[in-house]
Motif scaffolding. Structure first.
Motif, PDB file in Angstrom:
ATOM      1  N   THR A 169       0.828  -1.201   0.000  1.00  0.00           N
ATOM      2  CA  THR A 169       0.000   0.000   0.000  1.00  0.00           C
ATOM      3  C   THR A 169       0.868   1.258   0.000  1.00  0.00           C
ATOM      4  N   TYR A 170       0.459   2.222  -0.823  1.00  0.00           N
ATOM      5  CA  TYR A 170       1.196   3.482  -0.979  1.00  0.00           C
ATOM      6  C   TYR A 170       0.217   4.647  -0.963  1.00  0.00           C
ATOM      7  N   ASP A 171       0.757   5.839  -0.928  1.00  0.00           N
ATOM      8  CA  ASP A 171      -0.066   7.043  -1.075  1.00  0.00           C
ATOM      9  C   ASP A 171      -0.318   7.350  -2.550  1.00  0.00           C
ATOM     10  N   VAL A 172       0.716   7.135  -3.364  1.00  0.00           N
ATOM     11  CA  VAL A 172       0.644   7.445  -4.796  1.00  0.00           C
ATOM     12  C   VAL A 172       1.377   6.361  -5.579  1.00  0.00           C
ATOM     13  N   ILE A 173       0.772   5.911  -6.678  1.00  0.00           N
ATOM     14  CA  ILE A 173       1.434   5.020  -7.636  1.00  0.00           C
ATOM     15  C   ILE A 173       1.622   5.794  -8.933  1.00  0.00           C
ATOM     16  N   ILE A 174       2.834   5.801  -9.446  1.00  0.00           N
ATOM     17  CA  ILE A 174       3.150   6.458 -10.714  1.00  0.00           C
ATOM     18  C   ILE A 174       3.424   5.388 -11.755  1.00  0.00           C
ATOM     19  N   ILE A 175       2.766   5.494 -12.899  1.00  0.00           N
ATOM     20  CA  ILE A 175       2.973   4.552 -14.002  1.00  0.00           C
ATOM     21  C   ILE A 175       3.849   5.230 -15.046  1.00  0.00           C
ATOM     22  N   GLY A 176       5.055   4.734 -15.231  1.00  0.00           N
ATOM     23  CA  GLY A 176       5.953   5.288 -16.235  1.00  0.00           C
ATOM     24  C   GLY A 176       7.201   5.890 -15.627  1.00  0.00           C
ATOM     25  N   GLY A 177       8.359   5.401 -16.083  1.00  0.00           N
ATOM     26  CA  GLY A 177       9.635   5.829 -15.522  1.00  0.00           C
ATOM     27  C   GLY A 177      10.449   6.707 -16.435  1.00  0.00           C
ATOM     28  N   GLY A 178       9.782   7.580 -17.217  1.00  0.00           N
ATOM     29  CA  GLY A 178      10.508   8.605 -17.959  1.00  0.00           C
ATOM     30  C   GLY A 178      10.798   9.789 -17.053  1.00  0.00           C
ATOM     31  N   ILE A 179      11.233  10.898 -17.626  1.00  0.00           N
ATOM     32  CA  ILE A 179      11.620  12.030 -16.788  1.00  0.00           C
ATOM     33  C   ILE A 179      10.444  12.589 -16.002  1.00  0.00           C
ATOM     34  N   ASN A 180       9.238  12.610 -16.585  1.00  0.00           N
ATOM     35  CA  ASN A 180       8.096  13.149 -15.856  1.00  0.00           C
ATOM     36  C   ASN A 180       7.720  12.258 -14.679  1.00  0.00           C
ATOM     37  N   GLY A 181       7.723  10.941 -14.892  1.00  0.00           N
ATOM     38  CA  GLY A 181       7.416  10.035 -13.796  1.00  0.00           C
ATOM     39  C   GLY A 181       8.455  10.090 -12.699  1.00  0.00           C
ATOM     40  N   CYS A 182       9.726  10.110 -13.081  1.00  0.00           N
ATOM     41  CA  CYS A 182      10.797  10.098 -12.079  1.00  0.00           C
ATOM     42  C   CYS A 182      10.907  11.425 -11.334  1.00  0.00           C
ATOM     43  N   SER A 183      10.704  12.548 -12.044  1.00  0.00           N
ATOM     44  CA  SER A 183      10.766  13.831 -11.344  1.00  0.00           C
ATOM     45  C   SER A 183       9.568  13.989 -10.411  1.00  0.00           C
ATOM     46  N   THR A 184       8.408  13.490 -10.816  1.00  0.00           N
ATOM     47  CA  THR A 184       7.240  13.525  -9.935  1.00  0.00           C
ATOM     48  C   THR A 184       7.467  12.653  -8.704  1.00  0.00           C
ATOM     49  N   ALA A 185       8.037  11.474  -8.914  1.00  0.00           N
ATOM     50  CA  ALA A 185       8.334  10.579  -7.785  1.00  0.00           C
ATOM     51  C   ALA A 185       9.273  11.254  -6.794  1.00  0.00           C
ATOM     52  N   LEU A 186      10.295  11.933  -7.294  1.00  0.00           N
ATOM     53  CA  LEU A 186      11.234  12.620  -6.405  1.00  0.00           C
ATOM     54  C   LEU A 186      10.540  13.733  -5.627  1.00  0.00           C
ATOM     55  N   GLU A 187       9.760  14.555  -6.337  1.00  0.00           N
ATOM     56  CA  GLU A 187       9.089  15.671  -5.667  1.00  0.00           C
ATOM     57  C   GLU A 187       8.142  15.177  -4.575  1.00  0.00           C
ATOM     58  N   LEU A 188       7.423  14.105  -4.840  1.00  0.00           N
ATOM     59  CA  LEU A 188       6.499  13.568  -3.845  1.00  0.00           C
ATOM     60  C   LEU A 188       7.252  12.930  -2.678  1.00  0.00           C
ATOM     61  N   ALA A 189       8.256  12.125  -2.989  1.00  0.00           N
ATOM     62  CA  ALA A 189       9.005  11.434  -1.932  1.00  0.00           C
ATOM     63  C   ALA A 189       9.689  12.433  -1.003  1.00  0.00           C
ATOM     64  N   GLN A 190      10.193  13.528  -1.567  1.00  0.00           N
ATOM     65  CA  GLN A 190      10.837  14.547  -0.739  1.00  0.00           C
ATOM     66  C   GLN A 190       9.855  15.216   0.219  1.00  0.00           C
ATOM     67  N   ARG A 191       8.575  15.122  -0.096  1.00  0.00           N
ATOM     68  CA  ARG A 191       7.542  15.687   0.771  1.00  0.00           C
ATOM     69  C   ARG A 191       6.957  14.645   1.728  1.00  0.00           C
ATOM     70  N   GLY A 192       7.588  13.494   1.812  1.00  0.00           N
ATOM     71  CA  GLY A 192       7.160  12.472   2.743  1.00  0.00           C
ATOM     72  C   GLY A 192       6.046  11.580   2.250  1.00  0.00           C
ATOM     73  N   VAL A 193       5.734  11.625   0.965  1.00  0.00           N
ATOM     74  CA  VAL A 193       4.676  10.799   0.392  1.00  0.00           C
ATOM     75  C   VAL A 193       5.230   9.408   0.083  1.00  0.00           C
ATOM     76  N   ARG A 194       4.458   8.378   0.405  1.00  0.00           N
ATOM     77  CA  ARG A 194       4.864   7.004   0.078  1.00  0.00           C
ATOM     78  C   ARG A 194       4.538   6.754  -1.390  1.00  0.00           C
ATOM     79  N   VAL A 195       5.570   6.584  -2.199  1.00  0.00           N
ATOM     80  CA  VAL A 195       5.430   6.516  -3.650  1.00  0.00           C
ATOM     81  C   VAL A 195       5.954   5.187  -4.178  1.00  0.00           C
ATOM     82  N   ALA A 196       5.220   4.615  -5.123  1.00  0.00           N
ATOM     83  CA  ALA A 196       5.736   3.495  -5.922  1.00  0.00           C
ATOM     84  C   ALA A 196       5.713   3.918  -7.381  1.00  0.00           C
ATOM     85  N   LEU A 197       6.831   3.782  -8.053  1.00  0.00           N
ATOM     86  CA  LEU A 197       6.907   4.053  -9.485  1.00  0.00           C
ATOM     87  C   LEU A 197       7.031   2.725 -10.212  1.00  0.00           C
ATOM     88  N   VAL A 198       6.149   2.502 -11.179  1.00  0.00           N
ATOM     89  CA  VAL A 198       6.101   1.230 -11.904  1.00  0.00           C
ATOM     90  C   VAL A 198       6.461   1.488 -13.364  1.00  0.00           C
TER      91      VAL A 198
END
Length: 391
Positions: free
Chosen positions: A4-33
């Motif tokens: 279980t996570y707060d946010v799931i991101i589908i896609g590991g291009g620059i938009n997915g990875c930069s979004t994952a970083l921004e969310l994780a830095q704010r304490g959000v539990r993120v899974a990038l697939v």
């Protein structure tokens, strides 16, 4: 047991990875697939041009913010992005002179260091350039290009350090919903639960949206790039050039090469299956792009072809991204359809999406320009040139 996570991101291009970083830095539990490896998709094959020349204040501000990240990448993200400051030139036809001047004035107003150059001044910036057919050009001394593969993998590594979980070689096969909201995704490695899912699947974005019964107007389009070996006397790196008159862009590449692509709206007609398309460059494209290059950079008539490749754009009807929650209130967000803008705007897009998902009251960037409903409302994003890819 379902993870279980707060946010799931589908896609590991620059938009997915930069979004994952921004969310994780704010304490959000993120899974990038990511169904492949980080950097295997269009981001890794991007021409990676970093420029700020846009017709809309929002996209200009986003490009300016993103340039700052690329300039200070090790401190702000970590790792290497391979940024090279070469300068950037936008060349417009005489009919676009007023639009060019208006763009430069707007860009200067948001802090971009840019100026109009006469043909004579342009030849001082790039002595080998042909300028008899133009009235003026826009010049950005701070812009350039980066290494796309290094960049996206640095973002992925930074997101992981910040606490995000990265699942590579893991395809999403279904999006779970209940009561009009997303509840997670199914993957080949098992189910993941989250109240928010972000579709950053690029050329696969429309396909991912359909997993939840949502239609978004995105086409996977094949785009090509060619390389030419610069001849003796032209070995020095040169600025990035976008030539609207000949519908091309070109920049230096390592090994004494010049990379050439098109800014031709007709590329939107090359719709392909993103899983099955010809990844090599066509001979006809090499000849055509080479001829266009020579018209602007005559010394390249003595160059030698060094091949090329084909990649993918995720193209919308107005050549701008869709960044929106659709349906509203569903927790299903879309960040795709970048139409060739994705890499240069990637750092800003990550922040925009993270703040939208978190409901930040005063976000740095307002996402309304990128709403899905603009197409139904006949309010597409418009620029000051024929080529919408310029923004």
């Amino acid at each position: 047991m379902i993870n279980t996570y707060d946010v799931i991101i589908i896609g590991g291009g620059i938009n997915g990875c930069s979004t994952a970083l921004e969310l994780a830095q704010r304490g959000v539990r993120v899974a990038l697939v990511e169904k492949d490896n980080i950097g295997d998709g269009p981001t890794g094959r991007s021409s990676a041009i970093i420029r700020q020349h846009y017709s809309n204040e929002l996209t200009a501000r986003m490009a300016h913010y993103s340039l700052g990240v690329f300039q200070d990448f090790e401190e702000r993200v970590g790792g290497e992005c391979g940024f090279r400051r070469t300068g950037f030139v936008a060349i417009a036809a005489a009919k676009d002179q007023a639009g060019l001047a208006a763009n430069v004035a707007m860009q200067r107003g948001v802090g971009i260091r840019t100026e109009l150059l006469s043909p004579e001044a342009l030849r001082e910036v790039m002595p080998g350039i042909a300028s008899d057919d133009l009235v003026a050009a826009a010049w950005e001394e701070d812009s350039g290009y980066a290494d796309p593969y290094l960049t996206v993998n640095a973002y992925a590594a930074a997101a992981k350090r910040a606490g995000a979980r990265l699942l590579t070689n893991t395809a999403v096969t279904a999006i779970h919903q209940s009561g009009g909201r997303v509840t997670g995704v199914a993957t080949a490695a098992g189910d993941l639960a989250a109240p928010v899912v972000v579709n950053c699947a690029g050329p696969w974005g429309a396909r991912v949206a359909r997993l939840a019964g949502v239609e978004i107007p995105i086409s996977a389009c094949r785009v090509q790039v060619s390389f030419f070996k610069r001849p003796a006397g032209e070995e020095a790196i040169h600025p990035v050039v976008v030539d609207f008159i000949h519908a091309t862009y070109f920049r230096s590449e390592t090994g004494g090469l010049t990379l050439v692509g098109l800014v031709d709206p007709a590329e939107a007609n090359a719709i392909v299956d993103p899983d099955r398309y010809a990844e090599g460059v066509d001979t006809d494209f090499i000849l055509d792009s080479g001829e266009r290059l020579i018209r602007r950079y005559p010394a390249m008539e003595r160059s030698a072809s060094a091949g090329g490749y084909a990649a993918l754009y995720d193209v919308t009807p107005d050549w701008h991204a869709i960044i929106d929650e659709a349906p509203a209130g569903s927790g299903f967000y879309h960040c795709c359809g970048a139409s060739g803008h994705g890499f240069k705007l990637g750092p800003a897009v990550g922040r925009l999406v993270a703040e939208r998902v978190l409901g930040v009251a005063d976000p740095l960037f307002d996402s309304r320009l990128f709403r899905l409903g603009r197409f139904a409302d006949d309010e597409p994003v418009r620029g000051r040139y024929e080529y919408s890819i310029a923004g």
